[in-house]
Write an enzyme that holds these catalytic residues in place. Structure first.
Site, PDB file in Angstrom:
ATOM      1  N   THR A 173      17.362 -62.928  -1.632  1.00  0.00           N
ATOM      2  CA  THR A 173      18.524 -62.066  -1.899  1.00  0.00           C
ATOM      3  C   THR A 173      18.019 -60.754  -2.525  1.00  0.00           C
ATOM      4  OG1 THR A 173      18.932 -63.040  -4.077  1.00  0.00           O
ATOM      5  CG2 THR A 173      20.083 -64.040  -2.198  1.00  0.00           C
ATOM      6  N   ASP A 213      11.402 -50.257  -9.397  1.00  0.00           N
ATOM      7  CA  ASP A 213      10.847 -51.284  -8.504  1.00  0.00           C
ATOM      8  C   ASP A 213       9.345 -51.456  -8.773  1.00  0.00           C
ATOM      9  OD1 ASP A 213      11.095 -52.938  -5.858  1.00  0.00           O
ATOM     10  OD2 ASP A 213       9.404 -51.590  -5.523  1.00  0.00           O
ATOM     11  N   VAL A 263       4.983 -58.612  -4.838  1.00  0.00           N
ATOM     12  CA  VAL A 263       4.164 -57.433  -5.150  1.00  0.00           C
ATOM     13  C   VAL A 263       3.427 -56.990  -3.886  1.00  0.00           C
ATOM     14  CG1 VAL A 263       2.261 -56.526  -6.541  1.00  0.00           C
ATOM     15  CG2 VAL A 263       3.911 -58.099  -7.567  1.00  0.00           C
ATOM     16  N   LYS A 277       7.072 -54.799 -10.477  1.00  0.00           N
ATOM     17  CA  LYS A 277       5.830 -55.374  -9.935  1.00  0.00           C
ATOM     18  C   LYS A 277       4.740 -55.387 -11.007  1.00  0.00           C
ATOM     19  CE  LYS A 277       7.159 -53.950  -5.340  1.00  0.00           C
ATOM     20  NZ  LYS A 277       7.188 -52.867  -4.365  1.00  0.00           N
ATOM     21  N   GLU A 287       4.097 -64.452  -3.663  1.00  0.00           N
ATOM     22  CA  GLU A 287       3.135 -63.447  -3.175  1.00  0.00           C
ATOM     23  C   GLU A 287       3.838 -62.183  -2.676  1.00  0.00           C
ATOM     24  OE1 GLU A 287      -0.484 -64.008  -3.175  1.00  0.00           O
ATOM     25  OE2 GLU A 287      -0.232 -61.851  -3.011  1.00  0.00           O
TER      26      GLU A 287
END
Ligand SMILES: NC(=O)c1ccc[n+]([C@@H]2O[C@H](COP(=O)([O-])OP(=O)(O)OC[C@H]3O[C@@H](n4cnc5c(N)ncnc54)[C@H](OP(=O)(O)O)[C@@H]3O)[C@@H](O)[C@H]2O)c1
Length: 344
Positions: free
Chosen positions: A100, A223, A155, A227, A152
């Site tokens: 989502t 964003d 990032v 990460k 995984e």
């Protein structure tokens, strides 16, 4: 070619958007390759924002994609109003695939992941915010319930980050990480280098489908910072939060691109984790990068990451990124890894 007998893995997909659809296409394309690895993946439920399609025997990927395109009209296995949380709790499944949107408060992903792990279902996710908000809590829950939480794709999509460090550098000491981890901003900067102004470059990124649902998450560096938090918590075993990251977005990057041209350098949105006396310094900011730095070679929507280890020293990996099919591949690879773990 050796052939293994395939044991069936029951998966529950949540989110049939860009990545979810590509994953369904991949499952259809790679059936034979997966079977040769001894893997048979059945998708027993698929939830979107309005309901869930279910089948105990497994849904047909091609049929599902066509029915989703038609708004599920006439598809009897789609139950409007039957939520992802209900499907997680009520249906029999081995792995929940959480795809989502990465929202600011982490929902609905956070609740979905927590619910799945609590009832001992493995989870694979590409959704960043649940992990950026609650990495430690979710990993502990997975460990306590003896299931896997693999991430995984969170990032740099399919670029190997966690599996690379885990499989090749376990006994080494990671000193720092520097990367270009947000493809949208890198794409925008490349457009600006070609002479487009910031607003038009951003519009081009939105039209081309590069941006997150809320494009300000890309432009403001949020964003990328998510990460950085996931990297810090996973690779440096920290309890980092987004507020711990010094964040500067690319709104004013045009000036830096001009300066870069004058100085024979490149302007890039750089994500950094540096260690000083055991303390982490986490930064996301536009920077000038010299041309002999491998990060200067990462253009368009591509991504790259530079690890500095105590013994192995500098390791640089990069990936061409063309879209959600590659992200879906990273999700598929995590599903394969779960199968490998559960077989041991
Ligand atoms: N795109 C990439 O290449 C990429 C790369 C790395 C990471 N990611 C991450 O992967 C995730 C998925 O990305 P995407 O591009 O596929 O997103 P997307 O195209 O926006 O799709 C999101 C999907 O989630 C569904 N959804 C929204 N709210 C829901 C709810 N409450 N219950 C069930 N389903 C719900 C949507 O339903 P409807 O179809 O009904 O709207 C849609 O199918 C995001 O977290 C993103 O940050 C994406």
């Amino acid at each position: 070619m050796h052939e293994n007998k395939a044991s069936c893995m029951r998966t529950q997909l949540i989110g049939l958007g860009n990545v979810g659809k590509c994953l369904m296409r991949l499952l259809a394309e790679k059936t034979e390759a997966l079977q040769a690895l001894g893997i048979d993946i059945s998708v027993v439920s698929i939830s979107d924002s309005k309901g869930t399609a279910i089948s105990e025997e497994g849904l047909d990927p091609a049929q599902v994609l066509e029915c989703k395109r038609l708004g599920w009209k006439g598809f009897k296995q789609y139950i409007k109003g039957y939520s992802a949380l209900e499907a997680i709790r009520q249906m029999d499944g081995d792995v929940v695939l959480e795809l989502t949107p990465s929202t600011r408060n982490g929902e609905p992903g956070l609740s979905n992941i927590e619910a799945a792990l609590s009832i001992r279902k493995n989870v694979v996710t590409a959704n960043k915010t649940p992990l950026a908000i609650a990495f430690g809590r979710l990993m502990k829950l997975a460990e306590r319930n003896e299931v896997k939480l693999l991430y995984e794709a969170t990032v740099a999509a399919h670029l190997p980050v966690f599996c690379l460090v885990d499989s090749c550098f376990k006994a080494d000491e990671l000193l720092s990480v520097q990367g270009i981890l947000n493809s949208t901003t890198n794409f925008i900067i490349s457009e600006i280098e070609r002479g487009t102004d910031f607003r038009h470059a951003l519009n081009r990124a939105i039209e081309s489908g590069w941006t997150e649902v809320d494009y300000s998450d890309d432009v403001d560096g949020i964003d990328a910072a998510r990460k950085v938090v996931i990297l810090a918590n996973s690779l440096f075993k920290q309890h980092a939060r987004i507020d711990d990251v010094r964040i500067q977005g690319i709104e004013n990057v045009e000036k830096l691109v001009k300066l870069a041209r004058k100085k024979n350098k490149k302007a890039k949105l750089i994500c950094e984790i540096l260690t000083t006396n055991g303390k982490l310094n986490m930064i996301v900011a536009p920077k000038l990068v010299s041309l002999d730095d491998p990060l200067a070679t990462i253009n368009e929507g591509d991504m790259g990451i530079k690890f500095t280890f105590k013994t192995s020293q500098q390791i640089f990996v990069s990936a061409q990124f063309s879209g959600p099919m590659q992200t879906a591949y990273a999700v598929l690879n995590d599903i394969i890894r779960i199968q490998a773990c559960t077989k041991k």
